[in-house]
Design a protein around this motif. Structure first.
Motif, short mmCIF file in Angstrom:
data_model
loop_
_atom_site.label_atom_id
_atom_site.label_comp_id
_atom_site.label_asym_id
_atom_site.label_seq_id
_atom_site.Cartn_x
_atom_site.Cartn_y
_atom_site.Cartn_z
N ARG A 113 -58.18 -56.17 7.48
CA ARG A 113 -57.31 -56.53 8.76
C ARG A 113 -57.09 -55.06 9.42
O ARG A 113 -55.98 -54.67 9.50
N PRO A 114 -57.97 -54.47 10.02
CA PRO A 114 -57.96 -53.23 10.72
C PRO A 114 -56.77 -53.39 11.82
O PRO A 114 -56.29 -52.46 12.38
N ASP A 115 -56.83 -54.59 12.51
CA ASP A 115 -55.95 -54.97 13.43
C ASP A 115 -54.38 -54.63 13.14
O ASP A 115 -53.66 -54.43 13.87
N LEU A 116 -54.36 -54.52 12.01
CA LEU A 116 -52.79 -54.34 11.29
C LEU A 116 -52.62 -53.07 10.87
O LEU A 116 -51.79 -52.73 10.25
N LEU A 117 -53.40 -52.26 11.27
CA LEU A 117 -53.49 -50.85 10.74
C LEU A 117 -53.59 -49.74 11.86
O LEU A 117 -54.31 -50.01 12.75
N GLY A 155 -48.64 -47.61 9.24
CA GLY A 155 -49.28 -46.90 10.41
C GLY A 155 -48.79 -47.29 11.81
O GLY A 155 -48.73 -46.63 12.56
N VAL A 156 -48.39 -48.67 11.64
CA VAL A 156 -47.74 -49.19 12.78
C VAL A 156 -46.71 -50.12 12.55
O VAL A 156 -46.58 -50.31 11.41
N ARG A 157 -45.92 -50.54 13.56
CA ARG A 157 -44.72 -50.97 13.20
C ARG A 157 -44.80 -52.46 13.20
O ARG A 157 -43.93 -53.20 12.48
N HIS A 158 -45.81 -53.29 13.28
CA HIS A 158 -46.20 -54.85 13.14
C HIS A 158 -46.61 -55.25 12.09
O HIS A 158 -47.05 -56.16 11.74
N GLY A 183 -41.66 -44.72 12.59
CA GLY A 183 -41.14 -46.06 11.80
C GLY A 183 -42.26 -46.68 11.08
O GLY A 183 -41.75 -47.77 10.44
N GLY A 184 -43.41 -46.37 11.07
CA GLY A 184 -44.53 -47.05 10.43
C GLY A 184 -45.62 -45.97 9.73
O GLY A 184 -46.51 -46.29 8.81
N ILE A 185 -45.10 -44.66 9.64
CA ILE A 185 -45.92 -43.70 9.27
C ILE A 185 -46.09 -43.79 7.80
O ILE A 185 -45.04 -44.25 6.98
N THR A 186 -47.29 -43.76 7.20
CA THR A 186 -47.51 -43.88 5.66
C THR A 186 -48.11 -42.78 5.17
O THR A 186 -48.98 -41.88 5.88
#
Length: 182
Positions: free
Chosen positions: A12-16, A153-156, A123-126
């Protein structure tokens, strides 16, 4: 993992964020944790902040980790590091993290710098996919957690993975007492 609906993150690269997807695509086959043990779940971006996320998705604060970017200057050069601590604790930025960076004073990196340098959303930094030269300081309590929730890496979305996987990231160093209880 509360009410999160997870699936293998590499599917699911769309979520990263792009750097996270790239790091998962390059995940070593001999890593102590298989890449398909790294899971991702979509979430409401307005609920990405730790307290709101944990309440909305029934995830314990002791299962959720925060990744903070710290910075300090030595000989005119800014040094960065990521600190990964459980949400029940706070990073010891001006003690343990400062000494790890070998700087006189450390502080949280400015948001604009953290976002620009990581290629991730605030807020999504990993710790997955951070700049290769950055040390990743992982509190020992995070590593001891069977499955821990971190940013993607993203907020969603959020990533769930064994705590031990975080100790195996490039430049990761497990640090006793990196964090102090809240």
């Amino acid at each position: 993992m509360g009410t999160l609906k997870t699936e293998p993150a590499r599917t699911r690269p769309d979520l990263l964020a792009a750097p996270v997807a790239a790091a998962l695509a390059a995940w070593p086959t001999d890593a102590p944790v298989e890449v398909d043990s790294v899971l991702v779940a979509p979430i409401d971006a307005d609920l990405a902040d730790t307290a709101e996320f944990c309440a909305a998705y029934e995830v314990g604060l002791d299962e959720s980790a925060n990744c903070v970017v710290v910075a300090g200057k030595r000989e005119g050069v800014i040094r960065y590091a990521a600190c990964l601590v459980l949400a029940t604790t706070r990073a010891d930025v001006n003690g343990v993290a400062r000494r790890a960076l070998d700087v006189r004073k450390a502080s949280f990196a400015p948001m604009t710098d953290a976002v620009e340098l990581t290629g991730m959303e605030y807020g999504g930094i990993t710790p997955i996919g951070l700049p290769a030269q950055w040390p990743i300081l992982v509190d020992a309590r995070v590593v001891a957690t069977p499955y821990v929730i971190v940013g993607s890496g993203v907020r969603h979305s959020k990533i769930a993975l064994p705590g031990a996987a975080l100790a195996a990231l490039p430049n990761a160093r497990v640090v006793e007492d990196l964090a102090k209880p809240v």
